[in-house]
Write a protein that holds these residues in place. Structure first.
Motif, PDB file in Angstrom:
ATOM      1  N   PHE A   1      -1.599  -7.738   1.087  1.00 59.71           N
ATOM      2  CA  PHE A   1      -0.834  -7.178  -0.178  1.00 59.71           C
ATOM      3  C   PHE A   1      -0.729  -7.422  -1.520  1.00 59.71           C
ATOM      4  O   PHE A   1      -0.167  -8.490  -0.834  1.00 59.71           O
ATOM      5  CB  PHE A   1       0.795  -6.364   0.633  1.00 59.71           C
ATOM      6  CG  PHE A   1       0.083  -4.741   1.815  1.00 59.71           C
ATOM      7  CD1 PHE A   1      -0.094  -3.860   1.002  1.00 59.71           C
ATOM      8  CD2 PHE A   1      -0.112  -5.401   2.587  1.00 59.71           C
ATOM      9  CE1 PHE A   1      -0.429  -2.708   1.835  1.00 59.71           C
ATOM     10  CE2 PHE A   1      -0.454  -4.376   3.736  1.00 59.71           C
ATOM     11  CZ  PHE A   1      -0.570  -3.099   3.268  1.00 59.71           C
TER      12      PHE A   1
ATOM     13  N   VAL B   1       2.441  -7.751  -4.146  1.00 56.22           N
ATOM     14  CA  VAL B   1       2.917  -7.491  -5.091  1.00 56.22           C
ATOM     15  C   VAL B   1       3.580  -9.049  -5.967  1.00 56.22           C
ATOM     16  O   VAL B   1       4.636  -9.531  -4.882  1.00 56.22           O
ATOM     17  CB  VAL B   1       4.665  -6.959  -4.141  1.00 56.22           C
ATOM     18  CG1 VAL B   1       5.544  -6.088  -5.215  1.00 56.22           C
ATOM     19  CG2 VAL B   1       3.892  -5.902  -2.951  1.00 56.22           C
TER      20      VAL B   1
ATOM     21  N   HIS C   1       6.582  -4.013  -0.816  1.00 54.48           N
ATOM     22  CA  HIS C   1       5.963  -4.523   0.385  1.00 54.48           C
ATOM     23  C   HIS C   1       5.727  -3.521   1.891  1.00 54.48           C
ATOM     24  O   HIS C   1       5.005  -3.215   2.197  1.00 54.48           O
ATOM     25  CB  HIS C   1       5.949  -5.663   0.473  1.00 54.48           C
ATOM     26  CG  HIS C   1       5.178  -6.892   1.615  1.00 54.48           C
ATOM     27  ND1 HIS C   1       5.118  -7.847   2.146  1.00 54.48           N
ATOM     28  CD2 HIS C   1       3.084  -6.225   1.081  1.00 54.48           C
ATOM     29  CE1 HIS C   1       4.132  -7.815   3.530  1.00 54.48           C
ATOM     30  NE2 HIS C   1       3.360  -7.285   2.340  1.00 54.48           N
TER      31      HIS C   1
ATOM     32  N   ARG D   1       2.842  -0.980   3.261  1.00 55.44           N
ATOM     33  CA  ARG D   1       2.386  -1.672   4.630  1.00 55.44           C
ATOM     34  C   ARG D   1       2.910  -0.203   5.791  1.00 55.44           C
ATOM     35  O   ARG D   1       1.383   0.128   6.209  1.00 55.44           O
ATOM     36  CB  ARG D   1       3.378  -2.878   5.336  1.00 55.44           C
ATOM     37  CG  ARG D   1       2.536  -3.482   6.368  1.00 55.44           C
ATOM     38  CD  ARG D   1       3.435  -4.754   6.287  1.00 55.44           C
ATOM     39  NE  ARG D   1       4.912  -4.342   6.850  1.00 55.44           N
ATOM     40  CZ  ARG D   1       6.059  -5.165   6.071  1.00 55.44           C
ATOM     41  NH1 ARG D   1       5.700  -6.437   5.094  1.00 55.44           N
ATOM     42  NH2 ARG D   1       7.332  -4.876   6.412  1.00 55.44           N
TER      43      ARG D   1
END
Length: 116
Positions: A49, A51, A65, A69
């Motif tokens: 990820f 961010v 996040h 997830r």
């Protein structure tokens, strides 16, 4: 929670997925997917990820996040074995609801998983 074996950790893997993988964007996210062929083919699909600060302060970034997830953990079975996936949050993800994030991720995944 995303199992440890499915987490993308090395910057080289992030770079390969972003530069060489297929990309699909939606309002709140961009998904990069690199389906690998070769000795890594049998391994688990791995997800990372991104961010960045454009999303907002640390509290907003962490919330986005966590939500991303959770969305991706539910979609692990849809990803090809051995693939590298990077989900990049766009600034609109800070104000998006969980449902909006889900629909954006689903739309982007459909696009990158469809045959060429």
């Amino acid at each position: 929670m995303l199992p440890a074996s499915h987490r993308l950790r090395r910057s080289d893997d992030f770079r390969r997925a972003v530069r060489s993988g297929r990309r699909a964007g939606r309002r709140a996210v961009v998904v990069h997917l690199l389906s690998q062929a070769g000795p890594d083919q049998g391994g688990p699909a791995r997800i990372g990820f991104v961010v960045n600060k454009a999303v907002g302060n640390a509290v907003l970034r962490n919330r986005v996040h966590r939500r991303l997830r959770a969305v991706m953990a539910a979609r692990l079975a849809d990803l090809p074995p051995g693939s590298l996936t990077v989900v990049r949050a766009l600034p609109a993800s800070a104000t998006a609801s969980y449902g909006e994030l889900e629909s954006d991720v689903d739309g982007a995944l459909r696009r990158v998983l469809e045959p060429r």
